[in-house]
Design an enzyme around this catalytic site. Structure first.
Site, PDB file in Angstrom:
ATOM      1  N   SER A   7      -5.751  -6.513  -1.084  1.00  0.00           N
ATOM      2  CA  SER A   7      -5.514  -6.128   0.315  1.00  0.00           C
ATOM      3  C   SER A   7      -7.141  -5.724   0.779  1.00  0.00           C
ATOM      4  CB  SER A   7      -4.639  -5.154   0.775  1.00  0.00           C
ATOM      5  OG  SER A   7      -4.830  -4.568   1.978  1.00  0.00           O
ATOM      6  N   HIS A  32      -5.124 -10.770   0.719  1.00  0.00           N
ATOM      7  CA  HIS A  32      -4.054 -10.179   1.759  1.00  0.00           C
ATOM      8  C   HIS A  32      -4.948  -9.445   2.914  1.00  0.00           C
ATOM      9  CE1 HIS A  32      -0.141  -8.310   2.514  1.00  0.00           C
ATOM     10  NE2 HIS A  32      -0.785  -7.435   2.913  1.00  0.00           N
ATOM     11  N   ASP A  34      -4.311  -7.264   6.284  1.00  0.00           N
ATOM     12  CA  ASP A  34      -3.516  -6.682   6.852  1.00  0.00           C
ATOM     13  C   ASP A  34      -3.817  -6.317   8.312  1.00  0.00           C
ATOM     14  OD1 ASP A  34      -1.563  -5.570   5.000  1.00  0.00           O
ATOM     15  OD2 ASP A  34      -3.243  -4.593   3.963  1.00  0.00           O
ATOM     16  N   MET A  36      -3.004  -4.678  12.034  1.00  0.00           N
ATOM     17  CA  MET A  36      -2.278  -3.481  12.715  1.00  0.00           C
ATOM     18  C   MET A  36      -2.743  -3.341  13.926  1.00  0.00           C
ATOM     19  SD  MET A  36      -2.388  -0.943   9.429  1.00  0.00           S
ATOM     20  CE  MET A  36      -2.161  -1.308   7.823  1.00  0.00           C
ATOM     21  N   HIS A  65      -0.803 -10.628   6.968  1.00  0.00           N
ATOM     22  CA  HIS A  65       0.418  -9.640   7.286  1.00  0.00           C
ATOM     23  C   HIS A  65       0.439  -8.858   8.457  1.00  0.00           C
ATOM     24  CE1 HIS A  65       2.498  -5.669   5.395  1.00  0.00           C
ATOM     25  NE2 HIS A  65       3.110  -6.421   6.637  1.00  0.00           N
ATOM     26  N   MET A  67       1.245  -6.747  10.986  1.00  0.00           N
ATOM     27  CA  MET A  67       2.277  -5.485  11.288  1.00  0.00           C
ATOM     28  C   MET A  67       1.798  -5.181  12.774  1.00  0.00           C
ATOM     29  SD  MET A  67       1.086  -3.471   7.815  1.00  0.00           S
ATOM     30  CE  MET A  67      -0.163  -4.730   7.463  1.00  0.00           C
ATOM     31  N   MET A 136       8.187  -4.235   1.713  1.00  0.00           N
ATOM     32  CA  MET A 136       7.122  -3.009   1.675  1.00  0.00           C
ATOM     33  C   MET A 136       7.540  -2.007   0.757  1.00  0.00           C
ATOM     34  SD  MET A 136       4.838  -4.269   3.592  1.00  0.00           S
ATOM     35  CE  MET A 136       3.982  -2.550   3.344  1.00  0.00           C
ATOM     36  N   GLY A 141       0.833   0.859   7.360  1.00  0.00           N
ATOM     37  CA  GLY A 141      -0.072   1.443   8.110  1.00  0.00           C
ATOM     38  C   GLY A 141      -1.230   1.982   7.512  1.00  0.00           C
ATOM     39  N   PHE A 142      -1.135   2.083   6.381  1.00  0.00           N
ATOM     40  CA  PHE A 142      -2.359   2.721   5.474  1.00  0.00           C
ATOM     41  C   PHE A 142      -2.243   2.149   4.062  1.00  0.00           C
ATOM     42  CE2 PHE A 142      -0.894   5.577   8.697  1.00  0.00           C
ATOM     43  CZ  PHE A 142      -2.135   5.748   9.649  1.00  0.00           C
ATOM     44  N   GLY A 143      -3.551   1.899   3.733  1.00  0.00           N
ATOM     45  CA  GLY A 143      -3.714   1.778   2.168  1.00  0.00           C
ATOM     46  C   GLY A 143      -3.928   2.838   1.182  1.00  0.00           C
ATOM     47  N   ASP A 174       4.275  -5.127  -1.535  1.00  0.00           N
ATOM     48  CA  ASP A 174       3.257  -4.558  -0.816  1.00  0.00           C
ATOM     49  C   ASP A 174       3.220  -2.857  -0.876  1.00  0.00           C
ATOM     50  OD1 ASP A 174       0.789  -4.227   0.679  1.00  0.00           O
ATOM     51  OD2 ASP A 174       1.621  -5.365   2.492  1.00  0.00           O
ATOM     52  N   GLY A 175       2.235  -2.260  -1.393  1.00  0.00           N
ATOM     53  CA  GLY A 175       2.092  -0.979  -0.987  1.00  0.00           C
ATOM     54  C   GLY A 175       2.296  -0.021  -2.234  1.00  0.00           C
ATOM     55  N   GLY A 176       0.969   0.566  -2.698  1.00  0.00           N
ATOM     56  CA  GLY A 176       1.065   1.343  -3.845  1.00  0.00           C
ATOM     57  C   GLY A 176       1.277   1.033  -5.274  1.00  0.00           C
ATOM     58  N   GLY A 196      -4.263  -2.963  -2.847  1.00  0.00           N
ATOM     59  CA  GLY A 196      -5.449  -2.593  -2.047  1.00  0.00           C
ATOM     60  C   GLY A 196      -6.334  -1.688  -2.710  1.00  0.00           C
TER      61      GLY A 196
HETATM   62  C1  DX5 Z   1       0.221  -1.063   4.258  1.00  0.00           C
HETATM   63  C2  DX5 Z   1      -0.389  -2.585   4.035  1.00  0.00           C
HETATM   64  C3  DX5 Z   1      -0.743  -2.561   2.689  1.00  0.00           C
HETATM   65  C4  DX5 Z   1      -1.656  -1.837   2.101  1.00  0.00           C
HETATM   66  C5  DX5 Z   1      -1.640  -2.040   0.460  1.00  0.00           C
HETATM   67  O1  DX5 Z   1       0.408  -1.003   5.396  1.00  0.00           O
HETATM   68  O2  DX5 Z   1       0.460  -3.588   4.287  1.00  0.00           O
HETATM   69  O3  DX5 Z   1      -1.185  -4.437   2.501  1.00  0.00           O
HETATM   70  O4  DX5 Z   1      -3.206  -2.014   2.275  1.00  0.00           O
HETATM   71  O5  DX5 Z   1      -2.743  -0.989  -0.084  1.00  0.00           O
HETATM   72  P1  DX5 Z   1      -2.369  -0.265  -1.373  1.00  0.00           P
HETATM   73  O6  DX5 Z   1      -2.192  -1.177  -2.556  1.00  0.00           O
HETATM   74  O7  DX5 Z   1      -3.673   0.628  -1.419  1.00  0.00           O
HETATM   75  O8  DX5 Z   1      -1.207   0.612  -1.076  1.00  0.00           O
HETATM   76 ZN    ZN Z   2      -0.062  -5.572   3.755  1.00  0.00          ZN
END
Ligand code: DX5
Ligand code: ZN
Length: 214
Positions: A7, A32, A34, A36, A65, A67, A136, A141-143, A174-176, A196
């Site tokens: 990401s 990927h 993102d 927003m 993606h 959002m 998700m 919202g955030f990486g 996706d996420g963490g 990400g």
């Molecule tokens: C979260 C995003 C993710 C995020 C993933 O809102 O959709 O794609 O950037 O980043 P990491 O892998 O750092 O959680």
């Molecule tokens: Zn994403």
């Protein structure tokens, strides 16, 4: 098939093109992206103009993606910008079947994403129409957020639904995602993995992507 999709939200935006070239050289399968809107999620990121510029520097599939609220308003812009997968949130798309049909009609692959609190049953009626289901594993919202472990049974449930009725659907998470939890997530049934922070905060992209694949 196992797909690693870095990401770019966690990349250095002052040289985004170089970052994408670097993860491509390091073995990334997809990019990927993102998007927003400061409304559906509390952050602002990338618009279609940036996607169109990035399209010129790589042939890797763009996993876009969205959002954003009212995603239908921006589908044409992101399709024209060169998306390969265009994913909307079930919570944001009021006429989800129409949205999916439109994306596919335009020759793009269609994805739907579920927030952590949204049950997989929400997309059951349209599952067979999808190319990709994105679960998700953080609140979007955030990486750099922490993986929510209770999403594992949800991934398993989505896997069962896909296997039973729509085996062509790619199951993405996706996420963490990190080298520490990706094994459990893969065992639960995901085949595509957004990463990400794990990739872009690491000193050696090649080593990290290889470790994630392993
Ligand atoms: C979260 C995003 C993710 C995020 C993933 O809102 O959709 O794609 O950037 O980043 P990491 O892998 O750092 O959680
Ligand atoms: Zn994403």
């Amino acid at each position: 098939m196992r797909i690693i999709a870095p990401s770019i939200l966690s990349a250095d935006f002052s040289h985004l093109g170089e970052e994408i070239r670097a993860v491509e050289a390091a073995g990334a399968d997809w990019i990927h992206i993102d998007v927003m809107d400061g409304h559906f999620v509390p952050n602002l990121t990338i618009g279609p103009g940036v996607v169109a510029s990035l399209r010129k520097i790589t042939r890797l599939p763009f996993d876009v993606h969205l959002m954003i609220a009212e995603p239908d308003r921006y589908l044409d812009a992101f399709l024209a910008a060169g998306s390969d997968f265009l994913t909307v949130h079930v919570e944001a798309a009021v006429h989800l079947h129409r949205t999916i049909a439109y994306i596919k009609e335009k020759g793009c692959k269609a994805g739907v994403s579920l927030n952590p609190a949204t049950p997989p049953a929400m997309i059951e009626p349209v599952l067979a129409d999808l190319d990709l289901l994105l679960i998700m594993t953080v609140n979007p919202g955030f990486g750099g957020q922490k993986f929510i472990p209770t999403m594992i049974p949800k991934i398993q449930a989505a896997r069962r639904m896909i296997d039973a009725t729509a085996p062509h659907v790619l199951l993405e998470v996706d996420g963490g995602i990190t080298t520490a939890n990706i094994g459990a997530v893969a065992a639960a049934g995901a085949v595509a993995f957004v990463a990400g922070n794990a990739v872009f905060s690491s000193p050696d992209y090649r080593h990290t992507i290889a470790a994630l694949k392993e």
